[in-house]
Scaffold this active site. Structure first.
Site, PDB file in Angstrom:
ATOM      1  N   TYR A   1      -2.994 -13.113   2.081  1.00 17.97           N
ATOM      2  CA  TYR A   1      -2.755 -12.914   0.644  1.00 17.97           C
ATOM      3  C   TYR A   1      -1.636 -13.796   0.095  1.00 17.97           C
ATOM      4  O   TYR A   1      -1.856 -14.639  -0.767  1.00 17.97           O
ATOM      5  CB  TYR A   1      -2.403 -11.452   0.360  1.00 17.97           C
ATOM      6  CG  TYR A   1      -3.480 -10.471   0.704  1.00 17.97           C
ATOM      7  CD1 TYR A   1      -4.474 -10.157  -0.223  1.00 17.97           C
ATOM      8  CD2 TYR A   1      -3.527  -9.840   1.941  1.00 17.97           C
ATOM      9  CE1 TYR A   1      -5.467  -9.243   0.083  1.00 17.97           C
ATOM     10  CE2 TYR A   1      -4.515  -8.933   2.256  1.00 17.97           C
ATOM     11  CZ  TYR A   1      -5.480  -8.641   1.331  1.00 17.97           C
ATOM     12  OH  TYR A   1      -6.470  -7.744   1.623  1.00 17.97           O
TER      13      TYR A   1
ATOM     14  N   LYS B   1       0.819  -1.209   0.000  1.00 16.74           N
ATOM     15  CA  LYS B   1       0.000   0.000   0.000  1.00 16.74           C
ATOM     16  C   LYS B   1       0.861   1.271   0.000  1.00 16.74           C
ATOM     17  O   LYS B   1       0.431   2.301  -0.518  1.00 16.74           O
ATOM     18  CB  LYS B   1      -0.964   0.006   1.190  1.00 16.74           C
ATOM     19  CG  LYS B   1      -1.850  -1.245   1.289  1.00 16.74           C
ATOM     20  CD  LYS B   1      -2.591  -1.546   0.008  1.00 16.74           C
ATOM     21  CE  LYS B   1      -3.478  -2.772   0.033  1.00 16.74           C
ATOM     22  NZ  LYS B   1      -2.904  -4.030   0.465  1.00 16.74           N
TER      23      LYS B   1
ATOM     24  N   TYR C   1     -12.124 -15.028   2.693  1.00 16.25           N
ATOM     25  CA  TYR C   1     -11.094 -14.011   2.874  1.00 16.25           C
ATOM     26  C   TYR C   1     -10.601 -14.090   4.313  1.00 16.25           C
ATOM     27  O   TYR C   1     -11.412 -14.138   5.251  1.00 16.25           O
ATOM     28  CB  TYR C   1     -11.681 -12.620   2.590  1.00 16.25           C
ATOM     29  CG  TYR C   1     -10.748 -11.493   2.979  1.00 16.25           C
ATOM     30  CD1 TYR C   1      -9.797 -11.032   2.084  1.00 16.25           C
ATOM     31  CD2 TYR C   1     -10.805 -10.918   4.243  1.00 16.25           C
ATOM     32  CE1 TYR C   1      -8.921 -10.016   2.446  1.00 16.25           C
ATOM     33  CE2 TYR C   1      -9.930  -9.910   4.614  1.00 16.25           C
ATOM     34  CZ  TYR C   1      -8.996  -9.464   3.709  1.00 16.25           C
ATOM     35  OH  TYR C   1      -8.126  -8.473   4.072  1.00 16.25           O
TER      36      TYR C   1
END
Ligand SMILES: *Cc1c(COP(=O)(O)O)cnc(C)c1O
Length: 407
Positions: free
Chosen positions: A357, A66, A331
């Site tokens: 992830y 990010k 998730y």
């Protein structure tokens, strides 16, 4: 001593303002010898797997992908009249009358994105408010210790950074209603800047990874790769989508420029085939088509900004390759395959992945490099060796929240 690789961006990309928060050197790329040799079999070409360490890109807290996106958003945050704050999404709200004083963002309870926004806020001397959705995905619901899940890992780091945390419940992970929160902040004299989840809906969210494509291309030549001389396959997580989308647009521009600078030379370093960029999905909540549409949209939007004048024609659905076979149960849910992948990477390479992830990316990558596709690809292009890049996007700070699932 190794010379620093200067990233040469073409105009107009080079003119887009960027506020550096990454280290000036590219994030490292190193070989993964053990999993390369165990992936190479008599049925496959020589498989050379490398990792790009986006988890080592910035000095700021819990570094990860990010920060790269945020580099291109900061100039707007600090500008006297920010353009892409909440007003951009909800034109009925008032535009900000001055630079932002507080960054507001959202994510799942163990979101890495919110921590990176909070750390950035502090670095810029601003406040941070994070909205954490307990119901996004299944991490909290399936934890055997939900109270700890809501305190450990990234939640702890967010607190340490002094972010104001507001937890809420919502079954649809995209229903964070920021507007009342932002209005409340405006009422009390703040100038809030809203950054949507993962920064992907932000108009500038794809630029960081478009730049990363140029960085990777510079590293490819320094690494003196065998085979095609470039990474034939790049595996990267696809969550909110602008990481993979940025890479798609950046490589598209790069390959276009290389093609036009050496159109017919057989000696050219122009790859005979563009790099295959594969986004590994990590959530079964939305169908693959939903993500494909978003990634295409984000890639085109970044493409237009960086100089692909006909981005709508130049970037098509053929460029968007997302794999939904490794999403698992939910998730943020560490199922058996995800857990195995985490252990494998730790025990064989000494590299720690994240549970949400990159563990799923590694599982997808190992599966794919050992599949028929690799053999067919190598044969079609006359390659004895296939170069593979695994993008480690960070996120290890969430591990402690998964103490009951991992180890
Ligand atoms: C956010 C995140 C991703 C996904 O990136 P998107 O741009 O949202 O697709 C991947 N890995 C980690 C560790 C992340 O925090």
């Amino acid at each position: 001593m190794k010379s620093r690789i200067a990233i040469q961006l073409p105009p107009p990309f080079a003119q887009i303002p960027r506020h550096p928060i990454l280290y000036p050197d590219p994030s490292p790329i190193h070989p993964l010898h053990a999993i390369s040799s165990s992936s190479t079999t008599p049925q496959t070409p020589l498989i050379s797997i490398f990792a790009k360490r986006e988890d080592q890109g910035s000095p700021l807290a819990c570094t990860g992908n990010k920060y790269r996106k945020l580099e291109y958003i900061i100039p707007d945050i600090v500008s006297p009249r920010p353009i892409y704050h909440y007003h951009e999404y909800h034109p009925t709200t008032q535009p900000l009358q001055g630079p932002a004083t507080i960054l507001v963002t959202e994510g799942a309870l163990q979101s890495n994105h919110t921590v990176q926004v909070a750390a950035l806020a502090r670095k810029l001397g601003l406040k941070a408010l994070v909205l954490l959705n307990k119901d996004a995905g299944g991490g909290y619901k399936t934890s055997s210790a939900p109270e700890s899940f809501a305190k450990l890992g990234n939640v702890q780091v967010n607190k340490l950074l002094g972010a104001e945390i507001r937890m809420y419940n919502a079954d649809d992970p995209e229903t964070a209603d920021a507007q009342p929160v932002l209005e409340e902040l405006v009422q009390s004299g703040h100038r809030p800047y809203w950054i949507p989840g993962g920064a992907s809906l932000h108009a500038l969210g794809g630029l960081g990874y478009a730049r990363a494509a140029f960085e990777i291309a510079g590293q490819e030549s320094e690494l003196q790769l065998g085979g095609s001389g470039h990474f034939d396959f790049i595996f990267v997580a696809c969550g909110s989508g602008s990481t993979v989308a940025g890479l798609i647009s950046g490589f598209k521009l790069l390959e276009k420029l290389q093609m036009s600078s050496s159109p017919s030379s057989s000696e050219s370093s122009w790859p005979q085939r563009p790099r295959n960029i594969i986004g590994i999905l990590n959530s079964p909540t939305k169908p693959r088509g939903y993500h494909e549409e978003r990634v295409l949209r984000f890639a085109r939007r970044a493409g237009e900004l960086i100089g692909l004048e006909n981005a709508d024609k130049e970037i098509t659905m053929d460029d968007v390759r997302l794999d939904d076979r490794f999403v698992g149960e939910g998730y943020g849910v560490v199922d058996e395959e995800t857990r195995r992948s985490l252990s494998m990477m730790a025990e064989r390479e000494g590299v720690v992945l994240d549970p949400v992830y990159t563990a799923k990316v590694a599982a997808g990558m190992i599966h794919t490099v050992q599949s028929e596709e690799m053999a067919r690809y190598a044969q079609a292009y006359g390659l004895k060796e296939v170069n593979v890049l695994f993008v480690h996007t960070g996120g290890q700070a969430a591990l402690s929240a998964y103490f009951d699932r991992v180890t």
